[in-house]
Design a protein around this motif. Structure first.
Motif, PDB file in Angstrom:
ATOM      1  N   ASN A 173      -8.311   4.936   8.020  1.00 54.34           N
ATOM      2  CA  ASN A 173      -7.190   5.478   8.558  1.00 54.34           C
ATOM      3  C   ASN A 173      -7.459   7.258   8.879  1.00 54.34           C
ATOM      4  O   ASN A 173      -7.695   7.884   7.605  1.00 54.34           O
ATOM      5  CB  ASN A 173      -6.063   5.307   7.969  1.00 54.34           C
ATOM      6  CG  ASN A 173      -4.913   5.741   8.519  1.00 54.34           C
ATOM      7  OD1 ASN A 173      -4.775   6.521   9.695  1.00 54.34           O
ATOM      8  ND2 ASN A 173      -3.734   4.757   8.435  1.00 54.34           N
ATOM      9  N   LEU A 208      -7.382   2.344   3.964  1.00 51.71           N
ATOM     10  CA  LEU A 208      -6.970   3.870   3.967  1.00 51.71           C
ATOM     11  C   LEU A 208      -8.100   4.579   4.448  1.00 51.71           C
ATOM     12  O   LEU A 208      -7.803   5.802   4.859  1.00 51.71           O
ATOM     13  CB  LEU A 208      -6.385   4.031   2.595  1.00 51.71           C
ATOM     14  CG  LEU A 208      -5.042   3.495   2.274  1.00 51.71           C
ATOM     15  CD1 LEU A 208      -4.558   3.605   0.846  1.00 51.71           C
ATOM     16  CD2 LEU A 208      -3.973   3.984   3.177  1.00 51.71           C
ATOM     17  N   LEU A 211      -0.189   0.146   6.046  1.00 58.18           N
ATOM     18  CA  LEU A 211      -1.334   1.035   5.454  1.00 58.18           C
ATOM     19  C   LEU A 211      -2.375   0.058   4.656  1.00 58.18           C
ATOM     20  O   LEU A 211      -3.457   0.682   4.379  1.00 58.18           O
ATOM     21  CB  LEU A 211      -0.443   2.115   4.566  1.00 58.18           C
ATOM     22  CG  LEU A 211       0.336   3.178   5.094  1.00 58.18           C
ATOM     23  CD1 LEU A 211       0.551   4.139   4.278  1.00 58.18           C
ATOM     24  CD2 LEU A 211      -0.669   3.841   6.161  1.00 58.18           C
ATOM     25  N   TRP A 241      -5.221   9.353  -1.776  1.00 52.52           N
ATOM     26  CA  TRP A 241      -5.524   9.834  -0.514  1.00 52.52           C
ATOM     27  C   TRP A 241      -4.216  10.854  -0.183  1.00 52.52           C
ATOM     28  O   TRP A 241      -3.245  10.899  -0.564  1.00 52.52           O
ATOM     29  CB  TRP A 241      -5.343   8.735   0.565  1.00 52.52           C
ATOM     30  CG  TRP A 241      -6.521   7.826   0.497  1.00 52.52           C
ATOM     31  CD1 TRP A 241      -7.450   7.878   1.374  1.00 52.52           C
ATOM     32  CD2 TRP A 241      -6.655   6.677  -0.253  1.00 52.52           C
ATOM     33  NE1 TRP A 241      -8.541   6.731   1.024  1.00 52.52           N
ATOM     34  CE2 TRP A 241      -7.934   5.965  -0.066  1.00 52.52           C
ATOM     35  CE3 TRP A 241      -6.027   6.032  -1.253  1.00 52.52           C
ATOM     36  CZ2 TRP A 241      -8.283   4.893  -0.686  1.00 52.52           C
ATOM     37  CZ3 TRP A 241      -6.142   4.963  -1.824  1.00 52.52           C
ATOM     38  CH2 TRP A 241      -7.575   4.490  -1.599  1.00 52.52           C
ATOM     39  N   TYR A 296      -2.388  13.113   3.158  1.00 51.16           N
ATOM     40  CA  TYR A 296      -1.875  13.021   4.327  1.00 51.16           C
ATOM     41  C   TYR A 296      -2.174  14.122   5.006  1.00 51.16           C
ATOM     42  O   TYR A 296      -2.012  15.383   4.581  1.00 51.16           O
ATOM     43  CB  TYR A 296      -0.473  12.767   4.364  1.00 51.16           C
ATOM     44  CG  TYR A 296       0.159  12.842   5.874  1.00 51.16           C
ATOM     45  CD1 TYR A 296      -0.531  12.151   6.943  1.00 51.16           C
ATOM     46  CD2 TYR A 296       1.483  13.553   6.031  1.00 51.16           C
ATOM     47  CE1 TYR A 296       0.218  12.280   8.096  1.00 51.16           C
ATOM     48  CE2 TYR A 296       2.049  13.572   7.384  1.00 51.16           C
ATOM     49  CZ  TYR A 296       1.429  12.987   8.125  1.00 51.16           C
ATOM     50  OH  TYR A 296       1.926  13.238   9.650  1.00 51.16           O
ATOM     51  N   PHE A 341      -5.358   9.755   6.838  1.00 54.34           N
ATOM     52  CA  PHE A 341      -5.647  10.207   5.323  1.00 54.34           C
ATOM     53  C   PHE A 341      -6.912  10.594   4.785  1.00 54.34           C
ATOM     54  O   PHE A 341      -7.951  10.008   5.536  1.00 54.34           O
ATOM     55  CB  PHE A 341      -5.146   8.791   4.595  1.00 54.34           C
ATOM     56  CG  PHE A 341      -3.526   8.285   4.680  1.00 54.34           C
ATOM     57  CD1 PHE A 341      -2.714   9.086   4.073  1.00 54.34           C
ATOM     58  CD2 PHE A 341      -3.361   7.470   5.846  1.00 54.34           C
ATOM     59  CE1 PHE A 341      -1.407   8.627   4.442  1.00 54.34           C
ATOM     60  CE2 PHE A 341      -2.082   7.314   5.974  1.00 54.34           C
ATOM     61  CZ  PHE A 341      -0.953   7.812   5.348  1.00 54.34           C
ATOM     62  N   THR A 395      -7.197  -2.850   0.580  1.00 54.74           N
ATOM     63  CA  THR A 395      -6.272  -1.706   0.661  1.00 54.74           C
ATOM     64  C   THR A 395      -7.121  -0.272   0.930  1.00 54.74           C
ATOM     65  O   THR A 395      -6.860   0.535   1.786  1.00 54.74           O
ATOM     66  CB  THR A 395      -5.153  -1.643  -0.167  1.00 54.74           C
ATOM     67  OG1 THR A 395      -4.561  -2.746  -0.362  1.00 54.74           O
ATOM     68  CG2 THR A 395      -4.292  -0.031  -0.166  1.00 54.74           C
ATOM     69  N   VAL A 411      -0.968   9.127  -0.836  1.00 52.93           N
ATOM     70  CA  VAL A 411      -0.830   7.684  -1.053  1.00 52.93           C
ATOM     71  C   VAL A 411      -1.755   7.442  -2.479  1.00 52.93           C
ATOM     72  O   VAL A 411      -2.883   7.742  -2.420  1.00 52.93           O
ATOM     73  CB  VAL A 411      -1.320   6.838  -0.065  1.00 52.93           C
ATOM     74  CG1 VAL A 411      -1.369   5.385  -0.431  1.00 52.93           C
ATOM     75  CG2 VAL A 411      -0.440   7.052   1.264  1.00 52.93           C
TER      76      VAL A 411
END
Length: 981
Positions: free
Chosen positions: A873, A870, A830, A888, A890, A876, A866, A850
């Motif tokens: 992604n 994220l 991640l 974040w 999900y 997220f 990071t 997260v």
């Protein structure tokens, strides 16, 4: 017709006692017609006797015989009785009669022909002017009672002659009655044998009388006795024999319909009485109570029916015939009140006055309370405290659910033993059960006055000077280790610092009091729960102290009370230590409880070592560096200089009066210093990529304790005005130096810029907490960028991790083992762009959020990478940026997480967990019962087994003049076994 008297003398290695008794028999103005010496000695056999004694027979019998069995062996060699004028005179090796004893007994029997059992007035062997026994009785419930107290014989009991029973020592009994009743009950080998025989004689229609003019000596507990009951018989064994005798008589005397009820009640009553023995501070009698009940219930299967048959066969009168001879309940209460009064007076006489209110103790605690509230003013009204090492507490049910062996939700989750500090947190949270985290706030507000109180009382054990007690209290309250622990939220170290003076206070009297010993064991368990690294120095102090007392002879009396001192701590730590060993992290048991925090104390440089020598836990520990006025080295040097007076006073104490005590205090300080140095080099846990050692500050608290103790002892030496002025000046300089060393810490805490500030009941953002209110199992993956290319990973559920959930099993394990390879792989992927599919892991672990915590400049590259990964992604959604970090969500959380939450057994859901929790709870509760200050129960000496000492109190409690004499051992004044205990 001239009565025929056969003396039965039982000798068991009698030595000088036997020689004097034989001489006394030879000097009788009315000698016995026959003497049978029953030799049950194990070492020496009796082969000689005075020539003036006539018709002497020697009978060699097994050394294992009781007194009653030995008498029966002697009676078997005597011709059967042919008339009622034949008598048996029962004597033991220590029963030397006065010259007119037998004549007085026979004269009384001639006047009262209905008397079949007569006993003399028993006098103490060591001082024949003092009574030992003057007849026995029983209470309404059948408990044996001494009629007379061991006081100066002033003929105060001589008007009494008709008694329920007499002692076996010196008993004169009709031979025919002895044969008819079959002598003493074999089920009563030590206690109550004569009492039972006399009761059976009474119920058979005979009278029992005591003859005041006949005097016979008794050595009591120091007598040779028998193999069953003698001078080497332990107190616990005596307690067992006495209780077994009482229970045996209860079953023998019980009506047929009540017998099953009595038998079934033996064990339950034994358990209740065992708890009562703990409250009475007599733990040695606990096993005696249970053992006696089991022995009578299952070991007396033959002798009880036989005894009941003998009683039924010879009984001609009802129990109402002896009702008037029982001791009334009013008299029992009077004796208990007098015994309580004597015990309380003796205890007060041996206790030094503390003068807490008149000696400045109350003002010291009040001043500390004012300072404590002032420096923690921002915490007033707060519901919890936030600090680097602190987290909120869970609800009360969850707190108690963490103790013992249960499921731990840290990382991927595991089942393991709790840190012993979980017990402390559960107890703290129970104080404010409606809001457990509030107890931490109260602990902070009350920390300084609690420390002052403990230190003042501990100093009272070392000095009579009120000023030095205040100096010690101020020095301990303002100790750098203590204030740093409060500032950093090291709650375990705070608890250990608060309990250490109480441990010293309890240990000073532990060998003289079971209550103090039990209190010390609980305090030691609390200290070690908060600071496990102190196990080695405290174990060394206990071991060396116990061995030294054991080798000190009479000066070390009571050392056995210290033997079980480590037991509560051992029971709490053993499951955790075993699991650490099985996991390959044996040193993890020494990890500090709570959130793992790295320490700046190393001892690698000369300046750092000097700082640790004066109990400074780190280069930036006193707060001078945070002011921006001094460099870390200069701040450390300044703190060392202002704390040097305490060190100098401690070292100088070894050259002053009281050097032995000062040496012991300095030895404790040296143990603490050595432990601190060792801790600074011993990594036992980890916080991300940083290795975490046990905090040296806890060991330095022990160093500070020893330094303050030595300084106080040294300043206490000497008298005179000049000495007192110098003492006040030096003590004042030391306190000012200590206050100066921590002044920045106090100021920062007062203005709210310190490490401990008002906190929140959650450690995750509000959005996560709102989600957790409907689904407390939802997980949040917490990422923390570290220097270099590292990334610390954790998983928290619900509104966030709580302090009680922390476990050294988790912090001591490698990251891959603590989190599991699955979560480690998830976090790594991640944090960077890859083709990894995180959905299966997110669903399985029920991870819905997260959280990336804020990073510093050194970790900015990892943090930004990071964030970018994220944000890119699609699984997220960026939610918010808070002081706790970037959050974040999900996207699969919208459809719900299908997998069940990872969970495991509670502390009572497995056999192992139940066994561990039950054992720990049982040991702690029993120790607590022993430690409770139930002085009234402890001083309620049982009148049936222990008489008051010869303190000059007459029968009715009036004071009488008594010559100086050795006070007899109370344990030797028990009823039963008067034939030679």
């Amino acid at each position: 017709m001239r009565p025929k008297v056969t003396a039965i003398l039982v000798a068991h290695d009698g030595g000088a006692y036997l020689d004097r008794t034989l001489e006394a028999l030879a000097e009788q103005t009315r000698q016995p017609d026959q003497l049978v010496i029953v030799d049950i000695g194990a070492k020496h056999r009796v082969t000689e006797h005075p020539a003036t004694l006539r018709d002497v027979q020697h009978v060699a019998a097994p050394a294992s015989l009781s007194f009653g069995e030995a008498v029966k062996a002697g009676v078997r060699v005597v011709a059967p009785a042919s008339s009622d004028d034949e008598w048996l005179w029962l004597l033991s090796a220590d029963n030397a009669p006065e010259p007119d004893a037998l004549r007085a007994l026979l004269a009384a029997l001639e006047i009262s022909p209905s008397v079949s059992v007569a006993g003399p007035k028993l006098m103490q062997w060591a001082d024949p002017d003092y009574l030992y026994s003057f007849g026995d009785s029983i209470t309404r419930f059948g408990t044996a009672v001494e009629l007379a107290e061991p006081l100066l014989d002033q003929a105060q009991y001589d008007k009494e002659s008709d008694v329920l029973a007499v002692a076996a020592a010196g008993m004169l009994v009709r031979h025919r009655l002895w044969d008819r009743l079959e002598g003493f009950d074999p089920g009563l080998p030590a206690f109550d044998d004569a009492l039972d025989f006399c009761i059976r004689a009474r119920l058979a229609g005979s009278r029992v009388s005591v003859v005041p003019d006949a005097k016979v000596l008794s050595a009591g507990r120091r007598a040779p006795g028998t193999a069953v009951l003698g001078p080497r018989t332990s107190r616990a064994r005596r307690s067992y024999l006495a209780r077994a005798a009482q229970l045996h008589r209860r079953l023998v005397y019980a009506p047929p319909l009540a017998l099953p009820i009595h038998w079934l009640s033996l064990l339950p009553l034994a358990i209740l009485r065992a708890l009562g023995q703990l409250l009475k501070k007599q733990p040695g009698s606990v096993l005696s109570e249970i053992g006696a009940a089991l022995a009578v219930a299952f070991g007396h299967a033959r002798c009880i029916p036989a005894a009941r048959r003998r009683l039924r066969r010879e009984r001609t009168l009802g129990w109402s015939a002896i009702a008037s001879l029982r001791l009334p309940w009013v008299e029992v209460r009077r004796r208990r009140a007098l015994a309580l009064e004597d015990a309380v007076s003796a205890r007060r006489a041996g206790r030094g006055e503390v003068h807490f209110f008149t000696g400045g103790g109350a003002w010291t605690v009040l001043a500390a309370a004012v300072v404590g509230v002032a420096i923690h003013l921002p915490l007033l009204g707060a519901s919890t405290v936030a600090a680097p090492g602190l987290l909120p507490l869970a609800d009360l049910g969850a707190l108690w659910g963490e103790v013992g062996y249960a499921w731990r939700s840290l990382g991927a989750g595991f089942t393991g033993a709790a840190d012993p500090f979980a017990w402390v947190l559960a107890l703290l949270g129970s104080v404010t059960f409606w809001a457990p985290s509030l107890s931490i706030v109260l602990l902070y507000l009350g920390a300084l006055p609690l420390a002052a109180l403990a230190a003042w009382l501990a100093a009272a054990r070392l000095t009579r000077s009120a000023w030095l007690r205040i100096v010690a209290a101020a020095g301990w309250t303002l100790a750098p280790t203590f204030l740093v622990a409060l500032d950093q939220g090291r709650i375990g170290a705070v608890v250990a610092h608060l309990l250490l003076p109480w441990l010293v206070f309890a240990l000073t009297t532990a060998r003289r009091s079971w209550a103090a010993a039990a209190t010390a064991s609980l305090l030691a368990a609390g200290v070690l729960a908060g600071a496990p690294s102190l196990a080695l120095p405290l174990l060394a102090v206990w071991l060396l102290g116990t061995v030294a007392l054991a080798c000190a002879g009479r000066r070390g009396r009571g050392w056995h009370r210290l033997l079980a001192l480590p037991l509560p701590a051992a029971v709490l730590f053993l499951p955790l230590a075993v699991q650490h060993a099985l996991r390959g992290t044996p040193l993890g048991v020494l990890a500090d409880p709570g959130v793992p925090l790295p320490s700046s104390a190393s001892g690698d440089t000369v300046l750092s070592a000097l700082g640790m020598l004066v109990a400074l836990p780190g280069t930036d520990s006193t707060g001078w560096t945070s002011l921006g006025l001094l460099e870390p080295e200069a701040a450390q040097l300044l703190a060392v200089l202002v704390l040097t007076p305490v060190l100098a006073l401690a070292l100088a104490s070894v050259f002053l009066p009281g050097a032995a005590r000062s040496g012991l205090a300095l030895a404790v300080a040296a143990l603490g210093f050595g432990t601190a140095v060792l801790c600074s080099r011993l990594p036992v846990a980890s916080a991300g990529e940083a290795a975490v050692t046990p905090w040296p500050g806890s060991a330095l608290s022990l160093t500070w304790l020893g330094l303050l103790g030595a300084a106080v002892i040294g300043l206490s030496a000497g008298e005179g005005t000049a000495t007192r002025v110098l003492r006040a000046a030096l003590g004042g300089v030391a306190v000012v130096g200590v206050a100066a060393s921590v002044l920045p810490l106090l100021g920062a805490a007062a203005v709210g810029t310190g490490g401990a500030v008002p906190g929140s009941s959650r450690t995750l953002p509000a959005l996560v907490a709102a989600e957790a209110s409907t689904d407390p199992t939802v997980g949040t993956l917490v990422l923390d960028a570290e220097r270099g290319d590292g990334l610390a990973v954790a998983i928290e559920r619900g509104a966030g991790t709580t302090l009680d959930e922390q476990s050294s099993l988790y912090s001591a394990a490698p990251a891959s083992a603590a989190l599991g390879s699955t979560l480690t792989e998830l976090a790594a992927n991640l944090a960077s762009r890859s083709g990894y599919d995180p959905v299966p892991v997110l669903e399985a672990q029920r991870i819905g959020y997260v959280l990336l915590q804020p990073g510093d400049i050194a970790s900015r590259a990892v943090h930004d990478r990071t964030v970018a990964a994220l944000d890119a992604n699609p699984l997220f959604t960026h939610v918010t940026d808070t002081t706790q970090g970037t959050l974040w969500r999900y996207t699969g959380l919208d459809d719900g997480l299908s997998a069940p939450a990872p969970t495991g057994p509670g502390n009572l859901d497995t056999a192992l967990g139940t066994a561990i929790l039950t054992t720990q709870l049982l040991v702690l509760l029993l120790t607590l019962l022993l430690a409770l200050p139930t002085s009234g129960l402890a001083d309620w000496v049982r009148p049936e087994r222990e008489a008051r000492r010869g303190s000059g109190l007459s029968q009715r409690g009036a004071r009488t003049e008594a010559p100086a004499r050795p006070v007899p051992d109370t344990a030797s004044l028990a009823v039963g076994g008067r034939h030679g205990e």
